[in-house]
Design a protein around this motif. Structure first.
Motif, PDB file in Angstrom:
ATOM      1  N   ARG A 102       2.394   1.814  -3.444  1.00  0.00           N
ATOM      2  CA  ARG A 102       1.405   2.251  -4.438  1.00  0.00           C
ATOM      3  C   ARG A 102       1.038   3.714  -4.236  1.00  0.00           C
ATOM      4  N   GLU A 103       0.958   4.117  -2.977  1.00  0.00           N
ATOM      5  CA  GLU A 103       0.646   5.521  -2.689  1.00  0.00           C
ATOM      6  C   GLU A 103       1.762   6.435  -3.171  1.00  0.00           C
ATOM      7  N   ARG A 104       3.006   6.040  -2.939  1.00  0.00           N
ATOM      8  CA  ARG A 104       4.126   6.865  -3.372  1.00  0.00           C
ATOM      9  C   ARG A 104       4.224   6.898  -4.901  1.00  0.00           C
TER      10      ARG A 104
ATOM     11  N   PRO B 135       0.808  -1.227   0.000  1.00  0.00           N
ATOM     12  CA  PRO B 135       0.000   0.000   0.000  1.00  0.00           C
ATOM     13  C   PRO B 135       0.842   1.278   0.000  1.00  0.00           C
TER      14      PRO B 135
ATOM     15  N   SER C 258       1.616   9.301  -6.029  1.00  0.00           N
ATOM     16  CA  SER C 258       1.912  10.692  -5.676  1.00  0.00           C
ATOM     17  C   SER C 258       3.004  11.279  -6.563  1.00  0.00           C
TER      18      SER C 258
END
Length: 303
Positions: free
Chosen positions: A183-185, A180, A188
């Motif tokens: 994937r967020e980085r 998670p 972003s």
């Protein structure tokens, strides 16, 4: 004009998970890398190795292990690669862990700020010290290139961030390894990234995907550094990587076909080979196969 390559070994385990990668440059030379390149028509000069940096843990810096050593190695790489670039040759840098790519790019950006990076790796290496469980800097390379992470390492080049996100294309990463936070980085940053599952999807031509990747990068970058981590290959096929990916990644022949496509690209400005661990190859067969793949990638081709 034929490209002239300059081989530089970086036998360093400063930023990685365990011993073995420091033996990769010697193993590749013992498998005939220089002679086999020359026999294939590649102009190559061997510039020897930087000092050996063996593996060690760093209990005092659990979230950024061996940071001073990693910074020292990156700066030493930048100095030696800078001299190679000033001579007009194309660096062929064999490591060693992935953090050596920071030094290679620092040298390039100091001379050509518009240099791009093609990150051919089974991982996106987007961890940062604040969220990493291991503290292994080998897993944080792109984050530091993009201006995050430990200041001592992210500031190792002539500017911070060393690379704008528009200058980077990632190819072959395993999405299952992201998690998670990864994937967020990835979202972003807005990083251009093609996963191994996309490359091997039914009906997809992997070499065409590789060609499209480097051409997209070259559309606004007239030169790029190719970072090749052997952990992009499924470890069931080719368990040479220091950090294995079993039943993940690219089939070995697919990876080598894509490597050959990238190696033949006219904008190629350097090739960095990382995470080769001879401890995992007691017979030498995989190192021999890797040398064959490198020769195929760099050998001159008819116009």
């Amino acid at each position: 004009m034929a490209r002239e390559f300059a081989l530089l070994g970086v036998p360093s385990c400063a930023g990685t998970h365990g011993p073995g990668q420091e033996k990769a440059p010697a193993a590749l030379r013992s498998a005939g890398l220089v002679d086999r390149l020359r026999a294939a028509g590649v102009k190559v000069t061997d510039h020897g190795d930087l000092p050996v940096v063996p593996f060690r843990t760093d209990p005092a810096r659990r979230d950024r292990q061996n940071l001073p050593l990693v910074v020292d190695v990156a700066r030493a790489v930048a100095d030696r690669v800078g001299a190679i670039l000033d001579s007009g040759a194309v660096p062929l840098v064999v490591g060693g862990d992935c953090t050596i790519t920071l030094g290679v790019l620092a040298a390039h950006v100091a001379r050509r700020p518009d240099t791009g990076l093609l990150y051919f790796d089974g991982d996106l290496d987007l961890s940062v010290p604040a969220t990493s469980r291991s503290g292994i800097l080998d897993t944080m390379v792109l984050s530091h290139l993009l201006g995050d992470g430990a200041p001592e390492l992210r500031d190792v080049g002539p500017r911070t961030p060393l690379m704008p996100v528009s200058a980077i294309a990632a190819f072959g990463y395993e999405p299952a390894e992201l998690g998670p936070a990864g994937r967020e980085r990835l979202a972003s940053y807005g990083l251009r990234a093609v996963s191994c599952t996309e490359i091997t999807a039914p009906g997809t031509d992997p070499v065409a995907e590789a060609r499209a990747c480097w051409r997209a990068l070259a559309s606004d970058r007239d030169r790029f550094v190719l970072h090749f981590d052997v952990d992009v290959i499924d470890s069931v096929d080719f368990p040479l990587a220091d950090f294995p990916h079993f039943n993940e990644g690219l089939p070995v022949e697919t990876a080598f076909d894509c490597l050959a496509e990238f190696g033949s690209a006219p904008p190629l400005a350097a090739l960095v080979v990382t995470e080769v661990n001879p401890h995992r190859d007691p017979t030498g067969e995989m190192v021999d196969a890797l040398v064959s793949a490198l020769v195929r990638a760099l050998a001159p081709r008819p116009a």
